[in-house]
Design an enzyme around this catalytic site. Structure first.
Site, PDB file in Angstrom:
ATOM      1  CB  CYS A 110       3.379  -7.133  -7.598  1.00  0.00           C
ATOM      2  SG  CYS A 110       4.208  -7.143  -5.998  1.00  0.00           S
ATOM      3  CG  HIS A 153      -1.045  -5.089  -3.865  1.00  0.00           C
ATOM      4  ND1 HIS A 153      -1.165  -5.676  -5.107  1.00  0.00           N
ATOM      5  CD2 HIS A 153       0.289  -5.060  -3.591  1.00  0.00           C
ATOM      6  CE1 HIS A 153       0.045  -5.994  -5.562  1.00  0.00           C
ATOM      7  NE2 HIS A 153       0.947  -5.626  -4.673  1.00  0.00           N
ATOM      8  CD  GLU A 154       1.599  -2.261  -1.170  1.00  0.00           C
ATOM      9  OE1 GLU A 154       2.498  -3.087  -0.882  1.00  0.00           O
ATOM     10  OE2 GLU A 154       1.405  -1.850  -2.330  1.00  0.00           O
ATOM     11  CG  HIS A 157       3.208  -7.643  -0.585  1.00  0.00           C
ATOM     12  ND1 HIS A 157       3.641  -8.679  -1.383  1.00  0.00           N
ATOM     13  CD2 HIS A 157       2.915  -6.615  -1.433  1.00  0.00           C
ATOM     14  CE1 HIS A 157       3.611  -8.275  -2.669  1.00  0.00           C
ATOM     15  NE2 HIS A 157       3.166  -7.040  -2.716  1.00  0.00           N
TER      16      HIS A 157
HETATM   17  C1  UDB Z   1       2.293  -0.620  -7.840  1.00  0.00           C
HETATM   18  N1  UDB Z   1       1.357   0.616  -9.643  1.00  0.00           N
HETATM   19  O1  UDB Z   1       2.972   0.295  -7.458  1.00  0.00           O
HETATM   20  F1  UDB Z   1      -4.923   2.199 -10.527  1.00  0.00           F
HETATM   21  F2  UDB Z   1      -2.541   6.147 -11.006  1.00  0.00           F
HETATM   22  C2  UDB Z   1       1.823  -0.692  -9.289  1.00  0.00           C
HETATM   23  C3  UDB Z   1       2.913  -1.200 -10.243  1.00  0.00           C
HETATM   24  C4  UDB Z   1       3.341  -2.581  -9.819  1.00  0.00           C
HETATM   25  C5  UDB Z   1       2.314  -1.265 -11.633  1.00  0.00           C
HETATM   26  C6  UDB Z   1       4.126  -0.287 -10.253  1.00  0.00           C
HETATM   27  C7  UDB Z   1       0.078   0.907  -9.932  1.00  0.00           C
HETATM   28  O2  UDB Z   1      -0.797   0.062  -9.929  1.00  0.00           O
HETATM   29  N2  UDB Z   1      -0.157   2.213 -10.195  1.00  0.00           N
HETATM   30  C8  UDB Z   1      -1.369   2.834 -10.389  1.00  0.00           C
HETATM   31  C9  UDB Z   1      -2.580   2.145 -10.334  1.00  0.00           C
HETATM   32  C10 UDB Z   1      -3.766   2.845 -10.566  1.00  0.00           C
HETATM   33  C11 UDB Z   1      -3.759   4.186 -10.788  1.00  0.00           C
HETATM   34  C12 UDB Z   1      -2.542   4.842 -10.828  1.00  0.00           C
HETATM   35  C13 UDB Z   1      -1.354   4.179 -10.610  1.00  0.00           C
HETATM   36  N3  UDB Z   1       1.923  -1.610  -6.988  1.00  0.00           N
HETATM   37  C14 UDB Z   1       2.501  -1.572  -5.653  1.00  0.00           C
HETATM   38  C15 UDB Z   1       3.076  -2.880  -5.211  1.00  0.00           C
HETATM   39  O3  UDB Z   1       3.511  -3.740  -5.939  1.00  0.00           O
HETATM   40  N4  UDB Z   1       3.120  -3.018  -3.914  1.00  0.00           N
HETATM   41  O4  UDB Z   1       3.496  -4.132  -3.327  1.00  0.00           O
HETATM   42  C16 UDB Z   1       0.919  -2.612  -7.296  1.00  0.00           C
HETATM   43  C17 UDB Z   1      -0.503  -2.039  -7.160  1.00  0.00           C
HETATM   44  C18 UDB Z   1      -1.539  -2.998  -7.734  1.00  0.00           C
HETATM   45  C19 UDB Z   1      -2.828  -2.632  -7.079  1.00  0.00           C
HETATM   46  C20 UDB Z   1      -2.490  -1.865  -5.851  1.00  0.00           C
HETATM   47  C21 UDB Z   1      -0.996  -1.793  -5.771  1.00  0.00           C
HETATM   48 ZN    ZN Z   2       3.007  -5.887  -4.454  1.00  0.00          ZN
END
Ligand code: UDB
Ligand code: ZN
Length: 184
Positions: A110, A153-154, A157
């Protein structure tokens, strides 16, 4: 523009609040907040901008993460086939979901959590989400796989829920039953 300094971290009480519905039609101020969420995720995936401003590359962001307790999210992610899902939504709601579950084999992280917390996070495999876009148009999306996981996930939140709340404490790598494993 938003940077990592605008993103609140785990332990901040706002991450545990239930965010408020956004009155429609959205005010200009609310639209600007929503635009900034989508701009963050796009900027953070643009290597030159991300490195210049020290942005952690993200695929989704919810308003409570910038300490705005309102029901708005932005997502910018490619599905397993390479189709782009780029959505900024007001008052998103899961109106139906599969019985079958899914989880990322690499677990979740996250943008508001600096450490890595190991374990499988069970999610619905398929969901239907309703919401309103920035132009005030009603949208209804049928989602699966990674994209469905990001939306869940969003939306969590907005309800004060963190990904690690879903991890089995006794056995973090317990395979959720009737679940599809999604490799990334
Ligand atoms: C993310 N990115 O943006 F399965 F190509 C995460 C972070 C916290 C590691 C930056 C991510 O999971 N990227 C990803 C995943 C894949 C394939 C790919 C890239 N979030 C968003 C966040 O914290 N929103 O509040 C967390 C993700 C975890 C699962 C869905 C969102
Ligand atoms: Zn998150």
């Amino acid at each position: 523009m938003l940077t990592m300094e605008n993103i609140i971290r785990d332990g901040h009480p706002s991450l545990r609040q239930v965010a408020k519905e956004v009155p429609l039609p959205a005010s200009q101020e609310d639209k600007e907040i929503l635009k900034s969420l989508l701009e963050y995720v796009i900027n953070s995936q643009t290597p030159e901008i991300a490195s210049k401003y020290g942005l952690r590359p993200g695929i989704g962001l919810a308003a409570p993460q910038i300490n705005v307790s309102k029901r708005m999210i932005a997502i910018h992610v490619h599905d397993e086939k390479g189709t782009l899902y780029s959505h900024a939504l007001i008052n998103p709601k899961i109106i139906s979901h599969s019985v079958e579950m899914a989880y990322l084999t690499s677990g979740e992280g996250c943008l508001s959590v600096d450490e890595s917390i190991p374990g499988f996070v069970p999610r619905y495999a398929r969901i239907t989400v309703k919401g309103t876009d920035i132009d005030g148009t009603d949208v209804k999306l049928r989602l699966k796989g990674l994209v469905a996981i990001v939306f869940q996930h969003e939306i969590d939140h907005l309800n004060g829920v963190m990904f690690y709340d879903h991890i089995n404490k006794a056995n973090p790598f317990q395979e959720p039953k009737d679940a599809i494993a999604i490799e990334r």
